[in-house]
Design a protein around this motif. Structure first.
Motif, PDB file in Angstrom:
ATOM      1  N   SER A 139      41.161  28.308  64.391  1.00  0.00           N
ATOM      2  CA  SER A 139      40.375  27.131  64.792  1.00  0.00           C
ATOM      3  C   SER A 139      39.756  26.395  63.613  1.00  0.00           C
ATOM      4  N   SER A 141      36.841  26.899  62.467  1.00  0.00           N
ATOM      5  CA  SER A 141      35.441  26.673  62.793  1.00  0.00           C
ATOM      6  C   SER A 141      34.698  27.963  62.481  1.00  0.00           C
ATOM      7  N   LYS A 142      33.483  27.828  61.950  1.00  0.00           N
ATOM      8  CA  LYS A 142      32.795  29.047  61.503  1.00  0.00           C
ATOM      9  C   LYS A 142      32.418  29.945  62.670  1.00  0.00           C
ATOM     10  N   TYR A 143      32.013  29.327  63.757  1.00  0.00           N
ATOM     11  CA  TYR A 143      31.660  30.127  64.934  1.00  0.00           C
ATOM     12  C   TYR A 143      32.876  30.916  65.436  1.00  0.00           C
ATOM     13  N   LEU A 145      35.532  31.821  63.757  1.00  0.00           N
ATOM     14  CA  LEU A 145      35.919  32.854  62.797  1.00  0.00           C
ATOM     15  C   LEU A 145      35.059  34.095  62.986  1.00  0.00           C
ATOM     16  N   VAL A 226      27.711  30.103  69.960  1.00  0.00           N
ATOM     17  CA  VAL A 226      28.151  29.043  70.874  1.00  0.00           C
ATOM     18  C   VAL A 226      29.166  29.620  71.860  1.00  0.00           C
ATOM     19  N   GLU A 232      36.419  26.183  70.085  1.00  0.00           N
ATOM     20  CA  GLU A 232      37.184  24.950  69.891  1.00  0.00           C
ATOM     21  C   GLU A 232      38.253  24.744  70.961  1.00  0.00           C
TER      22      GLU A 232
ATOM     23  N   ALA B  41      35.545  20.154  63.721  1.00  0.00           N
ATOM     24  CA  ALA B  41      35.134  21.450  64.260  1.00  0.00           C
ATOM     25  C   ALA B  41      33.668  21.373  64.668  1.00  0.00           C
ATOM     26  N   TYR B  42      33.303  22.106  65.739  1.00  0.00           N
ATOM     27  CA  TYR B  42      31.935  22.054  66.244  1.00  0.00           C
ATOM     28  C   TYR B  42      30.976  22.759  65.304  1.00  0.00           C
ATOM     29  N   GLU B  43      29.921  22.057  64.923  1.00  0.00           N
ATOM     30  CA  GLU B  43      28.891  22.702  64.122  1.00  0.00           C
ATOM     31  C   GLU B  43      27.539  22.125  64.514  1.00  0.00           C
ATOM     32  N   GLY B  51      34.970  24.413  54.721  1.00  0.00           N
ATOM     33  CA  GLY B  51      35.939  24.930  55.685  1.00  0.00           C
ATOM     34  C   GLY B  51      35.445  26.224  56.294  1.00  0.00           C
ATOM     35  N   ALA B  52      36.301  26.834  57.098  1.00  0.00           N
ATOM     36  CA  ALA B  52      35.928  28.107  57.710  1.00  0.00           C
ATOM     37  C   ALA B  52      36.786  29.244  57.180  1.00  0.00           C
ATOM     38  N   ARG B  53      37.450  29.041  56.066  1.00  0.00           N
ATOM     39  CA  ARG B  53      38.212  30.140  55.474  1.00  0.00           C
ATOM     40  C   ARG B  53      37.304  30.845  54.479  1.00  0.00           C
ATOM     41  N   LEU B  54      36.383  31.647  55.023  1.00  0.00           N
ATOM     42  CA  LEU B  54      35.327  32.214  54.200  1.00  0.00           C
ATOM     43  C   LEU B  54      35.693  33.620  53.738  1.00  0.00           C
TER      44      LEU B  54
END
Lengths: 335, 119
Positions: A139, A141-143, A145, A226, A232, B41-43, B51-54
Protein backbone atom coordinates in the motif's frame (compact mmCIF):
# COMPACT_ATOMS: atom_id res chain seq x y z
CA UNK A 1 -20.19 -40.03 -13.22
CA UNK A 2 -22.34 -40.09 -10.08
CA UNK A 3 -19.14 -39.67 -8.14
CA UNK A 4 -18.31 -36.41 -9.89
CA UNK A 5 -21.87 -35.17 -9.32
CA UNK A 6 -21.53 -35.96 -5.61
CA UNK A 7 -18.20 -34.09 -5.47
CA UNK A 8 -19.63 -31.03 -7.17
CA UNK A 9 -22.75 -31.00 -4.98
CA UNK A 10 -20.66 -31.32 -1.82
CA UNK A 11 -18.28 -28.56 -2.90
CA UNK A 12 -21.11 -26.19 -3.80
CA UNK A 13 -23.09 -26.90 -0.60
CA UNK A 14 -20.10 -26.52 1.73
CA UNK A 15 -18.72 -23.44 0.01
CA UNK A 16 -22.19 -21.90 -0.15
CA UNK A 17 -22.67 -22.61 3.56
CA UNK A 18 -19.31 -21.01 4.32
CA UNK A 19 -20.16 -17.84 2.39
CA UNK A 20 -23.62 -17.74 3.99
CA UNK A 21 -22.04 -18.07 7.42
CA UNK A 22 -19.68 -15.20 6.58
CA UNK A 23 -22.64 -13.06 5.48
CA UNK A 24 -24.61 -13.92 8.63
CA UNK A 25 -21.54 -13.18 10.73
CA UNK A 26 -21.12 -9.75 9.16
CA UNK A 27 -24.67 -8.96 10.29
CA UNK A 28 -24.39 -10.79 13.63
CA UNK A 29 -21.21 -8.89 14.44
CA UNK A 30 -23.09 -5.59 14.25
CA UNK A 31 -26.34 -6.86 15.77
CA UNK A 32 -24.71 -8.54 18.78
CA UNK A 33 -22.41 -5.55 19.26
CA UNK A 34 -25.48 -3.32 19.23
CA UNK A 35 -27.35 -5.45 21.79
CA UNK A 36 -24.34 -5.50 24.07
CA UNK A 37 -24.21 -1.70 23.92
CA UNK A 38 -27.98 -1.16 24.23
CA UNK A 39 -28.41 -0.04 20.61
CA UNK A 40 -30.54 -1.39 17.76
CA UNK A 41 -27.85 -2.07 15.18
CA UNK A 42 -28.67 -2.18 11.44
CA UNK A 43 -32.50 -2.30 11.12
CA UNK A 44 -33.35 -0.47 7.88
CA UNK A 45 -32.72 -3.00 5.10
CA UNK A 46 -35.36 -5.75 5.26
CA UNK A 47 -37.10 -6.92 8.43
CA UNK A 48 -34.78 -6.34 11.42
CA UNK A 49 -32.00 -5.52 8.96
CA UNK A 50 -31.54 -9.11 7.78
CA UNK A 51 -30.87 -8.00 4.20
CA UNK A 52 -28.01 -5.74 5.29
CA UNK A 53 -25.27 -8.13 3.95
CA UNK A 54 -26.90 -7.99 0.48
CA UNK A 55 -26.93 -4.20 0.55
CA UNK A 56 -23.31 -4.22 1.72
CA UNK A 57 -22.34 -6.49 -1.17
CA UNK A 58 -23.94 -4.23 -3.78
CA UNK A 59 -22.31 -1.19 -2.25
CA UNK A 60 -18.87 -2.86 -2.23
CA UNK A 61 -19.20 -3.66 -5.94
CA UNK A 62 -20.26 -0.14 -6.92
CA UNK A 63 -17.49 1.65 -5.02
CA UNK A 64 -14.42 3.22 -6.60
CA UNK A 65 -11.17 1.28 -6.51
CA UNK A 66 -8.34 3.42 -5.28
CA UNK A 67 -4.66 2.57 -5.54
CA UNK A 68 -2.44 4.90 -3.51
CA UNK A 69 0.45 6.62 -5.24
CA UNK A 70 3.68 4.65 -5.03
CA UNK A 71 1.91 1.37 -4.30
CA UNK A 72 3.08 -1.90 -5.82
CA UNK A 73 0.08 -2.33 -8.10
CA UNK A 74 0.36 -6.06 -8.74
CA UNK A 75 0.76 -7.08 -5.09
CA UNK A 76 -1.85 -4.53 -4.05
CA UNK A 77 -4.33 -6.17 -6.42
CA UNK A 78 -3.73 -9.82 -5.59
CA UNK A 79 -3.28 -9.49 -1.81
CA UNK A 80 -7.05 -9.58 -1.04
CA UNK A 81 -7.46 -12.77 -3.06
CA UNK A 82 -4.43 -14.29 -1.30
CA UNK A 83 -6.09 -13.48 2.00
CA UNK A 84 -9.53 -14.89 1.18
CA UNK A 85 -8.61 -18.02 -0.78
CA UNK A 86 -6.72 -20.06 1.90
CA UNK A 87 -9.55 -19.70 4.41
CA UNK A 88 -12.11 -20.79 1.82
CA UNK A 89 -10.00 -23.78 0.76
CA UNK A 90 -9.32 -24.93 4.31
CA UNK A 91 -12.99 -25.76 4.89
CA UNK A 92 -12.65 -28.71 2.50
CA UNK A 93 -11.37 -31.21 5.08
CA UNK A 94 -13.72 -30.29 7.95
CA UNK A 95 -16.03 -33.26 8.62
CA UNK A 96 -19.44 -31.73 9.35
CA UNK A 97 -21.21 -35.07 9.89
CA UNK A 98 -20.79 -38.83 9.84
CA UNK A 99 -21.98 -40.82 6.82
CA UNK A 100 -25.29 -39.98 5.19
CA UNK A 101 -27.34 -42.25 2.95
CA UNK A 102 -29.15 -40.15 0.36
CA UNK A 103 -31.01 -41.81 -2.55
CA UNK A 104 -29.08 -45.05 -2.09
CA UNK A 105 -25.65 -43.38 -2.14
CA UNK A 106 -23.41 -43.51 0.88
CA UNK A 107 -21.92 -40.06 1.29
CA UNK A 108 -19.23 -39.06 3.77
CA UNK A 109 -20.06 -35.60 5.02
CA UNK A 110 -16.95 -33.59 4.18
CA UNK A 111 -15.70 -32.24 0.88
CA UNK A 112 -12.54 -34.34 0.93
CA UNK A 113 -11.37 -37.01 3.38
CA UNK A 114 -7.62 -36.53 3.38
CA UNK A 115 -5.49 -38.74 5.61
CA UNK A 116 -3.32 -35.67 6.22
CA UNK A 117 -6.27 -33.32 6.83
CA UNK A 118 -4.56 -31.51 9.71
CA UNK A 119 -1.40 -30.83 7.70
CA UNK A 120 -3.60 -29.48 4.90
CA UNK A 121 -5.31 -27.03 7.27
CA UNK A 122 -2.01 -25.96 8.86
CA UNK A 123 -0.42 -25.40 5.44
CA UNK A 124 -3.29 -23.18 4.32
CA UNK A 125 -3.28 -21.41 7.67
CA UNK A 126 0.38 -20.57 7.06
CA UNK A 127 -0.49 -19.11 3.65
CA UNK A 128 -3.09 -16.81 5.21
CA UNK A 129 -0.41 -14.47 6.52
CA UNK A 130 0.80 -13.59 2.99
CA UNK A 131 -2.32 -11.64 2.06
CA UNK A 132 -2.07 -9.47 5.14
CA UNK A 133 1.64 -8.68 4.97
CA UNK A 134 1.73 -8.19 1.18
CA UNK A 135 -1.37 -5.98 1.29
CA UNK A 136 0.17 -3.95 4.10
CA UNK A 137 3.53 -3.56 2.43
CA UNK A 138 2.24 -2.89 -1.09
CA UNK A 139 0.00 0.00 0.00
CA UNK A 140 2.95 2.38 0.54
CA UNK A 141 1.20 3.74 3.63
CA UNK A 142 2.80 3.79 7.05
CA UNK A 143 -0.28 2.57 8.85
CA UNK A 144 -0.63 -0.35 6.45
CA UNK A 145 3.03 -1.29 6.76
CA UNK A 146 2.89 -1.36 10.56
CA UNK A 147 -0.36 -3.34 10.50
CA UNK A 148 1.00 -5.93 8.10
CA UNK A 149 4.25 -6.23 10.03
CA UNK A 150 2.52 -6.71 13.36
CA UNK A 151 0.12 -9.22 11.83
CA UNK A 152 2.94 -11.32 10.44
CA UNK A 153 4.88 -11.39 13.74
CA UNK A 154 1.71 -12.20 15.66
CA UNK A 155 0.42 -14.89 13.33
CA UNK A 156 3.70 -16.79 13.12
CA UNK A 157 4.14 -16.62 16.91
CA UNK A 158 0.70 -18.01 17.69
CA UNK A 159 0.85 -20.56 14.89
CA UNK A 160 3.34 -22.53 17.02
CA UNK A 161 0.91 -22.69 19.94
CA UNK A 162 -1.90 -23.61 17.57
CA UNK A 163 0.11 -26.43 16.00
CA UNK A 164 1.28 -27.78 19.37
CA UNK A 165 -2.24 -27.81 20.81
CA UNK A 166 -3.45 -29.67 17.71
CA UNK A 167 -0.52 -32.08 18.06
CA UNK A 168 -1.80 -33.11 21.50
CA UNK A 169 -5.09 -34.16 19.86
CA UNK A 170 -3.17 -35.96 17.10
CA UNK A 171 -1.37 -37.91 19.82
CA UNK A 172 -4.73 -38.89 21.34
CA UNK A 173 -6.13 -40.05 18.00
CA UNK A 174 -2.90 -41.39 16.48
CA UNK A 175 -3.94 -39.93 13.15
CA UNK A 176 -3.85 -36.72 11.13
CA UNK A 177 -7.20 -37.59 9.57
CA UNK A 178 -9.99 -35.39 10.93
CA UNK A 179 -12.52 -38.14 10.18
CA UNK A 180 -10.64 -40.54 12.47
CA UNK A 181 -10.40 -37.84 15.11
CA UNK A 182 -14.19 -37.47 15.24
CA UNK A 183 -14.69 -41.25 15.05
CA UNK A 184 -12.59 -41.52 18.22
CA UNK A 185 -14.93 -39.08 19.97
CA UNK A 186 -18.28 -40.66 19.14
CA UNK A 187 -19.23 -41.31 22.78
CA UNK A 188 -19.82 -38.24 24.94
CA UNK A 189 -17.16 -39.17 27.51
CA UNK A 190 -14.55 -39.67 24.76
CA UNK A 191 -14.64 -36.03 23.72
CA UNK A 192 -11.13 -34.62 23.74
CA UNK A 193 -12.16 -31.69 25.92
CA UNK A 194 -12.20 -34.07 28.92
CA UNK A 195 -8.67 -35.33 28.22
CA UNK A 196 -7.07 -32.18 26.77
CA UNK A 197 -8.59 -29.18 28.59
CA UNK A 198 -5.27 -27.30 28.50
CA UNK A 199 -4.86 -27.91 24.77
CA UNK A 200 -8.40 -26.60 24.29
CA UNK A 201 -7.65 -23.38 26.17
CA UNK A 202 -4.40 -22.88 24.22
CA UNK A 203 -6.10 -23.61 20.91
CA UNK A 204 -8.90 -21.17 21.67
CA UNK A 205 -6.48 -18.35 22.56
CA UNK A 206 -4.33 -19.06 19.49
CA UNK A 207 -7.51 -19.17 17.37
CA UNK A 208 -8.25 -15.54 18.27
CA UNK A 209 -4.68 -14.49 17.49
CA UNK A 210 -4.56 -16.37 14.18
CA UNK A 211 -7.74 -14.75 12.89
CA UNK A 212 -6.59 -11.27 14.05
CA UNK A 213 -9.59 -10.90 16.30
CA UNK A 214 -10.00 -9.07 19.57
CA UNK A 215 -8.18 -8.98 21.96
CA UNK A 216 -5.34 -9.62 19.48
CA UNK A 217 -6.40 -7.46 16.52
CA UNK A 218 -3.10 -5.62 16.17
CA UNK A 219 -3.27 -5.88 12.40
CA UNK A 220 -6.17 -3.44 12.42
CA UNK A 221 -6.15 -1.77 15.80
CA UNK A 222 -8.23 1.24 14.79
CA UNK A 223 -7.27 3.63 17.64
CA UNK A 224 -3.58 3.60 16.66
CA UNK A 225 -3.36 2.30 13.08
CA UNK A 226 -6.64 3.59 11.53
CA UNK A 227 -7.39 0.35 9.65
CA UNK A 228 -4.01 -1.36 9.75
CA UNK A 229 -3.18 -3.39 6.68
CA UNK A 230 -6.44 -2.48 4.90
CA UNK A 231 -6.29 1.29 5.46
CA UNK A 232 -5.84 1.94 1.74
CA UNK A 233 -8.27 -0.67 0.46
CA UNK A 234 -11.71 0.05 -0.93
CA UNK A 235 -14.51 -1.68 -2.87
CA UNK A 236 -14.41 -5.46 -3.50
CA UNK A 237 -10.76 -5.61 -2.56
CA UNK A 238 -11.64 -4.59 0.96
CA UNK A 239 -14.63 -6.96 0.88
CA UNK A 240 -12.35 -9.90 0.10
CA UNK A 241 -10.18 -9.16 3.16
CA UNK A 242 -13.34 -8.94 5.20
CA UNK A 243 -14.71 -12.18 3.76
CA UNK A 244 -11.39 -13.92 4.35
CA UNK A 245 -11.45 -12.94 8.02
CA UNK A 246 -14.96 -14.30 8.55
CA UNK A 247 -14.21 -17.49 6.61
CA UNK A 248 -11.08 -18.02 8.70
CA UNK A 249 -13.14 -17.52 11.87
CA UNK A 250 -15.70 -20.06 10.67
CA UNK A 251 -13.02 -22.63 9.83
CA UNK A 252 -11.34 -22.11 13.20
CA UNK A 253 -14.66 -22.48 15.05
CA UNK A 254 -15.42 -25.66 13.09
CA UNK A 255 -11.91 -26.99 13.78
CA UNK A 256 -12.30 -26.31 17.50
CA UNK A 257 -15.57 -28.25 17.44
CA UNK A 258 -13.96 -31.10 15.52
CA UNK A 259 -10.84 -31.40 17.64
CA UNK A 260 -12.22 -30.98 21.14
CA UNK A 261 -16.03 -31.14 21.20
CA UNK A 262 -16.69 -34.36 19.29
CA UNK A 263 -17.60 -32.76 15.96
CA UNK A 264 -21.05 -34.07 15.00
CA UNK A 265 -21.32 -36.28 18.11
CA UNK A 266 -24.56 -35.83 20.08
CA UNK A 267 -24.26 -36.32 23.87
CA UNK A 268 -26.09 -39.40 25.25
CA UNK A 269 -27.50 -40.31 21.83
CA UNK A 270 -24.83 -42.47 20.18
CA UNK A 271 -27.01 -43.72 17.29
CA UNK A 272 -28.47 -40.35 16.33
CA UNK A 273 -29.39 -40.03 12.63
CA UNK A 274 -26.85 -38.23 10.44
CA UNK A 275 -28.83 -34.99 10.14
CA UNK A 276 -29.00 -34.63 13.93
CA UNK A 277 -25.21 -34.91 13.89
CA UNK A 278 -24.97 -32.11 11.32
CA UNK A 279 -27.24 -29.94 13.47
CA UNK A 280 -25.10 -30.69 16.53
CA UNK A 281 -22.01 -29.68 14.55
CA UNK A 282 -23.64 -26.42 13.47
CA UNK A 283 -24.78 -25.61 17.02
CA UNK A 284 -21.31 -26.18 18.46
CA UNK A 285 -19.63 -24.16 15.70
CA UNK A 286 -22.14 -21.33 16.15
CA UNK A 287 -21.23 -21.13 19.81
CA UNK A 288 -17.58 -20.51 18.97
CA UNK A 289 -18.55 -17.95 16.34
CA UNK A 290 -20.61 -16.18 19.00
CA UNK A 291 -17.62 -16.40 21.34
CA UNK A 292 -15.57 -14.36 18.83
CA UNK A 293 -18.06 -11.48 19.10
CA UNK A 294 -18.67 -11.92 22.83
CA UNK A 295 -14.95 -11.67 23.62
CA UNK A 296 -14.63 -8.62 21.39
CA UNK A 297 -16.96 -6.62 23.63
CA UNK A 298 -15.71 -8.10 26.90
CA UNK A 299 -11.91 -7.94 26.90
CA UNK A 300 -9.72 -4.88 26.30
CA UNK A 301 -7.00 -5.09 23.66
CA UNK A 302 -3.52 -6.11 24.80
CA UNK A 303 -0.38 -4.12 24.11
CA UNK A 304 1.96 -5.50 21.45
CA UNK A 305 4.75 -6.39 23.88
CA UNK A 306 2.18 -8.14 26.11
CA UNK A 307 0.95 -10.10 23.11
CA UNK A 308 4.41 -11.34 22.22
CA UNK A 309 5.25 -12.12 25.84
CA UNK A 310 2.04 -14.11 26.24
CA UNK A 311 2.74 -16.03 23.06
CA UNK A 312 6.41 -16.89 23.56
CA UNK A 313 6.83 -16.95 27.33
CA UNK A 314 3.51 -18.39 28.51
CA UNK A 315 1.57 -20.21 25.80
CA UNK A 316 4.49 -21.83 23.92
CA UNK A 317 6.14 -23.45 27.02
CA UNK A 318 2.72 -24.58 28.24
CA UNK A 319 1.89 -26.09 24.85
CA UNK A 320 5.26 -27.87 24.70
CA UNK A 321 4.78 -29.25 28.21
CA UNK A 322 1.27 -30.39 27.33
CA UNK A 323 2.50 -32.30 24.27
CA UNK A 324 5.32 -33.92 26.25
CA UNK A 325 3.03 -35.03 29.09
CA UNK A 326 0.44 -36.37 26.64
CA UNK A 327 3.16 -38.10 24.65
CA UNK A 328 4.67 -39.63 27.79
CA UNK A 329 1.32 -41.01 28.94
CA UNK A 330 0.51 -42.44 25.51
CA UNK A 331 3.97 -43.81 24.68
CA UNK A 332 4.78 -45.26 28.10
CA UNK A 333 1.38 -46.86 28.73
CA UNK A 334 1.02 -48.26 25.20
CA UNK A 335 2.04 -51.83 25.98
CA UNK B 1 -4.48 -41.23 -3.78
CA UNK B 2 -4.97 -38.33 -6.21
CA UNK B 3 -8.59 -39.35 -6.25
CA UNK B 4 -8.97 -37.95 -2.70
CA UNK B 5 -7.81 -34.54 -3.84
CA UNK B 6 -10.17 -34.15 -6.79
CA UNK B 7 -12.93 -32.38 -4.80
CA UNK B 8 -10.33 -29.92 -3.53
CA UNK B 9 -9.39 -29.13 -7.12
CA UNK B 10 -13.06 -28.36 -7.85
CA UNK B 11 -13.22 -26.14 -4.76
CA UNK B 12 -9.99 -24.41 -5.80
CA UNK B 13 -11.40 -23.60 -9.25
CA UNK B 14 -14.57 -22.25 -7.65
CA UNK B 15 -12.66 -20.07 -5.15
CA UNK B 16 -10.22 -18.78 -7.77
CA UNK B 17 -13.11 -17.99 -10.10
CA UNK B 18 -14.95 -16.21 -7.31
CA UNK B 19 -11.92 -14.08 -6.44
CA UNK B 20 -11.31 -13.09 -10.07
CA UNK B 21 -14.99 -12.29 -10.73
CA UNK B 22 -15.31 -10.30 -7.50
CA UNK B 23 -12.27 -8.17 -8.33
CA UNK B 24 -13.28 -7.69 -11.98
CA UNK B 25 -16.87 -6.80 -11.05
CA UNK B 26 -15.94 -3.77 -9.01
CA UNK B 27 -13.31 -2.91 -11.65
CA UNK B 28 -16.10 -2.75 -14.25
CA UNK B 29 -19.01 -1.40 -12.23
CA UNK B 30 -17.27 0.83 -9.72
CA UNK B 31 -17.19 4.56 -10.35
CA UNK B 32 -13.95 5.99 -11.66
CA UNK B 33 -13.16 9.58 -10.80
CA UNK B 34 -9.49 9.70 -9.96
CA UNK B 35 -7.78 12.78 -8.66
CA UNK B 36 -4.35 13.59 -7.32
CA UNK B 37 -5.65 14.04 -3.78
CA UNK B 38 -7.44 10.69 -3.72
CA UNK B 39 -4.29 8.91 -4.84
CA UNK B 40 -2.31 9.98 -1.79
CA UNK B 41 -1.73 7.48 1.00
CA UNK B 42 -3.81 8.23 4.11
CA UNK B 43 -1.96 10.08 6.81
CA UNK B 44 -4.61 11.71 8.98
CA UNK B 45 -5.55 14.18 6.26
CA UNK B 46 -2.05 15.64 5.91
CA UNK B 47 0.20 15.27 2.89
CA UNK B 48 2.18 12.05 3.40
CA UNK B 49 5.71 12.65 4.66
CA UNK B 50 8.25 10.47 2.85
CA UNK B 51 7.51 6.93 1.70
CA UNK B 52 6.50 3.89 3.67
CA UNK B 53 9.47 1.71 2.80
CA UNK B 54 10.95 2.12 6.25
CA UNK B 55 13.61 0.29 8.20
CA UNK B 56 12.12 -2.13 10.70
CA UNK B 57 12.89 -3.18 14.24
CA UNK B 58 15.30 -6.12 14.47
CA UNK B 59 12.79 -7.87 16.74
CA UNK B 60 10.60 -8.78 13.81
CA UNK B 61 13.46 -10.64 12.11
CA UNK B 62 14.39 -12.36 15.35
CA UNK B 63 10.85 -13.61 15.81
CA UNK B 64 10.77 -14.85 12.22
CA UNK B 65 14.03 -16.79 12.70
CA UNK B 66 12.76 -18.31 15.96
CA UNK B 67 9.55 -19.26 14.20
CA UNK B 68 11.42 -21.10 11.47
CA UNK B 69 13.30 -23.13 14.09
CA UNK B 70 10.18 -24.13 15.97
CA UNK B 71 8.21 -24.75 12.79
CA UNK B 72 10.80 -27.26 11.58
CA UNK B 73 10.78 -28.85 15.01
CA UNK B 74 7.01 -29.23 14.85
CA UNK B 75 7.20 -30.90 11.46
CA UNK B 76 9.56 -33.46 13.04
CA UNK B 77 7.00 -33.97 15.81
CA UNK B 78 4.23 -34.91 13.38
CA UNK B 79 5.42 -38.41 12.38
CA UNK B 80 6.13 -39.22 16.02
CA UNK B 81 2.71 -37.93 17.15
CA UNK B 82 0.93 -40.20 14.67
CA UNK B 83 2.77 -43.32 15.82
CA UNK B 84 3.64 -42.51 19.44
CA UNK B 85 1.88 -45.61 20.79
CA UNK B 86 3.71 -47.93 18.37
CA UNK B 87 7.12 -46.35 19.00
CA UNK B 88 6.70 -46.73 22.75
CA UNK B 89 9.24 -45.53 25.29
CA UNK B 90 12.23 -45.53 22.89
CA UNK B 91 10.48 -43.12 20.55
CA UNK B 92 9.37 -40.96 23.44
CA UNK B 93 12.86 -40.54 24.91
CA UNK B 94 14.33 -39.75 21.50
CA UNK B 95 11.78 -37.02 20.86
CA UNK B 96 12.26 -35.78 24.46
CA UNK B 97 15.99 -35.25 23.90
CA UNK B 98 15.23 -33.48 20.62
CA UNK B 99 12.71 -31.19 22.33
CA UNK B 100 14.97 -30.45 25.29
CA UNK B 101 17.69 -29.20 22.94
CA UNK B 102 15.20 -26.79 21.41
CA UNK B 103 13.81 -25.69 24.76
CA UNK B 104 17.37 -24.88 25.87
CA UNK B 105 17.56 -22.66 22.78
CA UNK B 106 14.32 -20.95 23.76
CA UNK B 107 15.56 -20.39 27.33
CA UNK B 108 18.80 -18.90 25.98
CA UNK B 109 16.84 -16.54 23.72
CA UNK B 110 14.70 -15.60 26.70
CA UNK B 111 17.69 -14.88 28.97
CA UNK B 112 19.48 -12.84 26.28
CA UNK B 113 16.40 -10.65 26.02
CA UNK B 114 15.35 -11.54 22.50
CA UNK B 115 11.76 -11.96 23.61
CA UNK B 116 11.50 -8.58 25.35
CA UNK B 117 9.65 -6.02 23.26
CA UNK B 118 9.43 -3.13 25.70
CA UNK B 119 13.14 -2.36 25.79
Amino acid sequence: MTEIVIWVVKVVVVWGALLTTAAIMSLAERKVSAWMQYRYGPNRVGPFGVLQPVADGIKFIMKEELVPAGANRLLFRIAPALSAAPAMLAVAVIPFGYTAVIAGHEITLSVADLDIGILYILALGGLGVYGVILGGWASNSKYSLLGGLRASAQMISYELTLMLSIMAVVLMAGSLDLRQIIEGQRAFLDWNIFYQPLAFVLFTIAMFAETNRHPFDFAECEPELVGGFHTEYSSMRFALFFLGEYCAMTVMAALNTTLFWGGPSVPFWPDAPWYVGVVAFIVKTSFFLFLFIWVRWTLPRLRFDQLMRLGWQALLPLALANVMVTGAVIALTAN
Amino acid sequence: MLHDYAPILILFLLVAGFAVVALLLSDLLGRKRHSLEKGKAYESGMDPVGGARLRLSIHFYLVAVLFILFDVELIFLVPWAVSAAALGSVGFWMIAVFLIVLVVGLIYEWRVGGLEWDR
